[in-house]
Design a protein around this motif. Structure first.
Motif, short mmCIF file in Angstrom:
data_model
loop_
_atom_site.label_atom_id
_atom_site.label_comp_id
_atom_site.label_asym_id
_atom_site.label_seq_id
_atom_site.Cartn_x
_atom_site.Cartn_y
_atom_site.Cartn_z
N LYS B 59 0.83 -1.21 0.00
CA LYS B 59 0.00 0.00 0.00
C LYS B 59 0.87 1.26 0.00
O LYS B 59 0.62 2.20 -0.76
CB LYS B 59 -0.88 -0.03 1.26
CG LYS B 59 -2.23 0.58 1.11
CD LYS B 59 -3.09 0.13 2.28
CE LYS B 59 -4.27 1.02 2.52
NZ LYS B 59 -5.03 0.59 3.69
N ILE B 63 1.03 4.11 -3.06
CA ILE B 63 0.68 5.52 -2.85
C ILE B 63 1.88 6.41 -3.12
O ILE B 63 1.78 7.46 -3.75
CB ILE B 63 0.14 5.73 -1.42
CG1 ILE B 63 -1.21 5.04 -1.29
CG2 ILE B 63 0.04 7.18 -1.08
CD1 ILE B 63 -1.61 4.79 0.14
N LYS B 66 2.43 6.74 -6.73
CA LYS B 66 1.33 7.45 -7.38
C LYS B 66 1.48 8.97 -7.20
O LYS B 66 1.30 9.73 -8.14
CB LYS B 66 0.00 6.98 -6.80
CG LYS B 66 -1.21 7.51 -7.55
CD LYS B 66 -2.49 6.87 -7.04
CE LYS B 66 -3.71 7.55 -7.63
NZ LYS B 66 -4.93 7.12 -6.94
N TYR B 67 1.81 9.37 -5.99
CA TYR B 67 1.87 10.80 -5.71
C TYR B 67 3.29 11.33 -5.68
O TYR B 67 3.50 12.49 -5.34
CB TYR B 67 1.15 11.11 -4.39
CG TYR B 67 -0.34 10.86 -4.49
CD1 TYR B 67 -1.17 11.82 -5.09
CD2 TYR B 67 -0.90 9.69 -4.05
CE1 TYR B 67 -2.52 11.60 -5.22
CE2 TYR B 67 -2.25 9.46 -4.18
CZ TYR B 67 -3.06 10.40 -4.76
OH TYR B 67 -4.41 10.18 -4.90
N ASP B 159 -4.27 5.53 4.69
CA ASP B 159 -5.46 6.00 3.98
C ASP B 159 -5.59 7.52 4.08
O ASP B 159 -5.89 8.20 3.10
CB ASP B 159 -6.71 5.34 4.57
CG ASP B 159 -6.74 3.85 4.29
OD1 ASP B 159 -5.99 3.42 3.38
OD2 ASP B 159 -7.47 3.12 4.99
N SER B 161 -3.14 9.60 4.64
CA SER B 161 -2.07 10.23 3.87
C SER B 161 -2.46 10.32 2.41
O SER B 161 -2.25 11.35 1.76
CB SER B 161 -0.79 9.41 4.01
OG SER B 161 -0.38 9.40 5.34
N GLU B 162 -3.07 9.25 1.91
CA GLU B 162 -3.50 9.27 0.51
C GLU B 162 -4.52 10.38 0.28
O GLU B 162 -4.44 11.13 -0.69
CB GLU B 162 -4.09 7.92 0.11
CG GLU B 162 -4.50 7.92 -1.34
CD GLU B 162 -4.97 6.58 -1.85
OE1 GLU B 162 -5.28 5.70 -1.01
OE2 GLU B 162 -5.01 6.40 -3.07
N LYS B 166 -3.95 13.48 -2.15
CA LYS B 166 -4.90 13.71 -3.22
C LYS B 166 -5.37 15.17 -3.18
O LYS B 166 -5.46 15.85 -4.20
CB LYS B 166 -6.08 12.77 -3.04
CG LYS B 166 -6.95 12.60 -4.27
CD LYS B 166 -7.93 11.47 -3.99
CE LYS B 166 -9.00 11.40 -5.05
NZ LYS B 166 -10.01 10.40 -4.68
#
Lengths: 361, 280
Positions: B59, B63, B66-67, B159, B161-162, B166
Motif C-alpha cells: 500500500k 501511494i 502514485k503521488y 489512507d 495520507s493518501e 490527493k
C-alpha cells in the motif's frame, strides 16, 4: 293522561313540523308553509273552541304528572292514532312510535317549565350527517372501517334545556410583579430586579353564559359545541318543537349557577390579568370578585345528537343545530398509530442524523 | 611551457580527486544518500506480522509512487537518546527517504520505549501535511495505536495520507478552515434516534389529539358583554429593587496564531522538516 299538542295542517289535516330551512312551520304532506304566528293563532282558536275540556285536562294532567313522575316516565296517548307514547318524565317533545307524528307534551313547556327563549333549528338532519363526514376527514388515526362503515344508529334533533346566566362582576386584584434588567462591565454581569405592586379594580359584565340544564346530556359534550349566537334567541313557541325531540330542564338554576360562576371567575381573572403588561413575572397576591345583578333565563338550544357503536363501544357526536359546530370523540386505530409513529420517528431520526452529519462535524 | 601546463592539469586533477574522495570520508556516517536505503516500512519493534507487513508495504509503495511522495512508517524500540523529532528527521534524511530533488516525503515514527510518536515531513510533504492537517489526521488514527491495534492504526494513517496527498494534488492542501470532515461521534446515532422518537411522539400525538374534541370550556370569554370591561382603578406601584452581580467568565486568550501552514525546523543534516509528535 297528559296533554299533548300536535299541530294539524289547516290545509290537509296532516301533522306539521317546524322546517329549519324555511324557518317556518311546514306540512310534510301538502308542502304548505305557515307563519309561526298564524299557526299559533289557529291553534289558539281551536283550543278556545274546546276550552272547557282543555281546562279539566290541564288539571288532570298535572295530577297525573305527579304520579308518573315517581316512576320517572310518563305515558301519553297519541292524538292522531291513539297509540300509547311512553316518554321520560322530562320529555317535552317527541314523536309517536306508531304513526311518527310529532307530539309536544304541553305540561312540560308550560308554567315554570315554559322556556323564556329558544334558538330554532337552522340545520337539517342531512347537514348533521354531512357534519359527521367532515368531522372524520383528515383524521389519519381513525380506523378505516369506522369511516367506511359510517353507520349511524340514531340521529336525533334535540332541543336541550340550558340556563343562561347574566351577571355583573366587580373585581379588585392585587398582583406582585417584577421587572429585570441586566447590564455588564468588564468584570461583572449585573441583574437588577424591581418589585412592583399592581392594583386593578373594575367591572365586567357577562351575558348569556350557558349551563346545560339536562342531567341526561353530558355537560362536556354540550360545552364543546358552544358558542351559540344569542342574537338569534327568539321568544319560545311550542311550534318550534314540532318534529324534534325536546327535554325540559331537570337541573334547577341554583344548581347550575356554580358552573357559571366558575367560568365567570376564570374569565374575569384572565381579563384583569391581561391588563398587567410589561413585567417579567406577575403573581396574583389577592383577588376579590363580587357578582351582582344576576339573572337566569331558561332557554332551549338546538343540538343534533348522533349515536353509533363500534366494537362494543358507544360513540356520541353532537352538532350545534345553529352554527354547525361538530364535536365528538373518535376511536383510535392502534395499528395505524404505531405505523405512523415508526414512520415519523424514522424520518425524523434520519433528518436529525443528516443534520448532525452536515453541521456538527 | 607545455610541461608546466601538464603539471598544472595533473595538480588540478589530483586535487579534484582528493576533494571528491575526502568529502565522503569526512561525513561517511552522516551523509544523505541519493537512493532510498530502506523499504518504506521498517518494523524494527516488530509490531506487525508478516502478512500485515506485506500488505502495508504494498500500500505504501503504491501511494508513494502514485503521488511521487514517500509515505513511510518506522517502528523502533528506542530513540537512542535522541528526541522523537531528531530521530525521525535523521532517520528520514540519512536513509535517503524522499522522492525527487526536494526529497518529498512523510515519515511516521513510533518508538515503544517511552511510547513516542512523530510525523516528520520534508519537501512538498511540509505543504501537504500542514500543522492543522496533521493534528486533524492524528486525532483519527492515533487512538488505534494507543490501543495496540497497530495494523489498523497504520492502515488508517496510510489512507489518510493518501487523502491528504490527493487533496494537495488539487492545489489546496488541508489546513485551517479547509479540514476534511471527521465521521460523527458514535453517540450521535442514539441521539438522532432519541430526537426521532420525541418528534414522532409530538407529531403522532397531535394526530391522536385530533380524535378527541369533547372538552369543557375554560372561562366564559365568549360571553363578556361588549365593552363592559371597565377599569376604575389602575395603579402600578414601584416598591423596591435589588441588584445582584455575577463574575463574568474569563475569556481564555487563544494564544498563538492559527495562520495555517506548517512550522518548520532544521534537522542535524541541515535540511528543513515539518512535523509534530507526542506520546501515545
Amino acid at each position: 293522561m297528559a296533554q299533548l299538542l300536535d299541530f294539524k295542517c289547516p290545509s290537509c289535516g296532516g301533522a306539521i313540523n317546524f322546517d329549519s330551512q324555511a324557518q317556518k312551520m311546514k306540512c310534510p304532506y301538502c308542502d304548505t308553509e305557515f307563519e309561526m304566528d298564524a299557526v299559533l293563532q289557529h291553534e289558539e282558536a281551536i283550543q278556545s273552541e274546546s276550552a272547557k275540556d282543555d281546562f279539566t285536562w290541564n288539571v288532570q294532567a298535572d295530577n297525573n304528572w305527579q304520579e308518573d313522575e315517581l316512576n320517572n316516565f310518563a305515558a301519553y296517548v297519541c292524538q292522531s292514532c291513539g297509540g300509547q307514547i311512553v316518554g321520560d318524565f322530562t320529555t317535552a317533545a317527541t314523536s309517536c312510535p306508531y304513526c311518527d307524528n310529532p307530539v309536544v307534551i304541553a305540561g312540560n313547556i308550560s308554567g315554570d317549565m315554559r322556556p323564556d327563549y329558544i334558538i330554532p333549528f337552522k340545520l337539517t338532519k342531512e347537514q348533521a350527517k354531512q357534519g359527521l363526514r367532515e368531522h372524520m376527514k383528515g383524521k389519519r388515526l381513525l380506523p378505516k372501517q369506522f369511516k367506511d362503515e359510517n353507520h349511524i344508529d340514531k340521529i336525533r334533533g334535540m332541543y336541550v334545556p340550558f340556563w343562561l346566566f347574566d351577571t355583573k362582576a366587580d373585581a379588585n386584584f392585587r398582583y406582585k410583579a417584577t421587572k429585570t434588567s441586566t447590564w455588564s462591565d468588564s468584570n461583572y454581569v449585573y441583574t437588577k430586579t424591581s418589585y412592583y405592586s399592581i392594583l386593578r379594580s373594575g367591572n365586567i359584565a357577562f351575558s348569556s353564559v350557558p349551563v346545560d340544564a339536562s342531567s341526561q346530556m353530558p355537560d362536556d359534550l354540550m360545552e364543546s359545541i358552544e358558542p351559540y349566537n344569542v342574537a338569534e334567541l327568539t321568544n319560545f313557541h311550542a311550534g318550534f318543537l314540532a318534529g324534534y325531540l325536546a327535554d325540559r330542564y331537570d337541573v334547577p338554576a341554583d344548581e347550575c349557577i356554580e358552573r357559571a360562576n366558575h367560568r365567570v371567575r376564570q374569565s374575569t381573572e384572565n381579563q384583569f390579568r391581561s391588563t398587567v403588561t410589561g413585567y417579567s413575572t406577575v403573581a396574583t397576591e389577592n383577588s376579590n370578585i363580587q357578582l351582582s345583578d344576576g339573572k337566569a333565563n331558561y332557554v332551549l338550544y338546538p343540538v343534533w345528537v348522533l349515536n353509533t357503536s363500534w366494537q362494543g363501544e358507544q360513540f356520541t357526536f353532537a352538532m350545534n343545530g345553529q352554527t354547525g359546530r361538530f364535536i365528538g370523540d373518535l376511536p383510535l386505530d392502534r395499528k395505524a398509530y404505531w405505523k405512523w409513529f415508526g414512520l415519523v420517528a424514522l424520518i425524523a431520526a434520519a433528518l436529525a442524523y443528516a443534520a448532525a452529519w452536515l453541521f456538527l462535524r | 611551457m607545455k610541461q608546466k601546463k601538464h603539471l598544472k592539469t595533473i595538480a588540478l586533477f589530483i586535487s579534484v580527486i582528493f576533494t571528491v574522495l575526502l568529502i565522503p570520508i569526512q561525513t561517511s556516517a552522516q551523509t544523505i544518500p541519493d537512493q532510498r536505503l530502506l523499504p518504506r516500512l521498517v518494523d524494527n519493534a516488530d509490531l506487525l506480522n508478516d502478512s500485515e507487513e506485506e500488505k502495508l508495504l504494498d500500500k505504501l509503495d503504491l501511494i508513494s509512487e502514485k503521488y511521487q511522495t514517500d509515505v513511510a512508517i518506522v517502528t523502533v524500540y528506542s530513540l537512542e537518546g535522541k528526541t522523537a523529532a531528531e530521530y525521525a528527521d535523521d532517520f528520514f534524511d540519512y536513509n535517503g527517504y524522499g522522492i525527487g530533488p526536494n526529497r518529498d516525503g512523510v515519515l511516521f515514527l513510533i518508538s515503544m520505549e517511552h511510547r513516542d510518536w512523530f510525523i516528520t515531513t520534508h519537501g512538498s510533504g511540509i505543504q501537504t501535511f500542514t500543522d492543522a492537517g496533521r493534528a486533524h489526521m492524528t486525532e483519527q488514527f492515533l487512538s488505534y495505536i494507543s490501543d495496540a491495534k497497530y495494523a489498523k492504526g497504520f492502515n488508517k494513517f496510510v489512507d489518510l495520507s493518501e487523502q491528504y496527498l490527493k487533496q494537495a494534488a488539487k492545489g489546496k492542501p488541508y489546513d485551517y478552515g479547509n479540514l476534511p470532515k471527521k465521521p460523527l461521534a458514535w453517540y450521535w446515532l442514539p441521539a438522532a434516534i432519541g430526537v426521532g422518537l420525541i418528534v414522532a411522539f409530538v407529531i403522532v400525538g397531535g394526530m391522536k389529539a385530533k380524535l378527541k374534541s369533547v372538552r369543557r370550556q375554560v372561562g366564559a370569554d365568549d360571553y363578556v358583554a361588549a365593552n363592559s370591561f371597565v377599569l376604575t382603578d389602575q395603579r402600578d406601584l414601584y416598591l423596591y429593587s435589588h441588584v445582584s452581580r455575577t463574575a463574568k467568565p474569563k475569556e481564555s486568550s487563544s494564544g498563538g496564531g492559527s495562520g495555517g501552514g506548517s512550522r518548520t525546523r532544521t534537522s542535524s543534516s541541515g535540511s528543513t522538516h515539518g512535523g509534530s509528535g507526542g506520546k501515545f
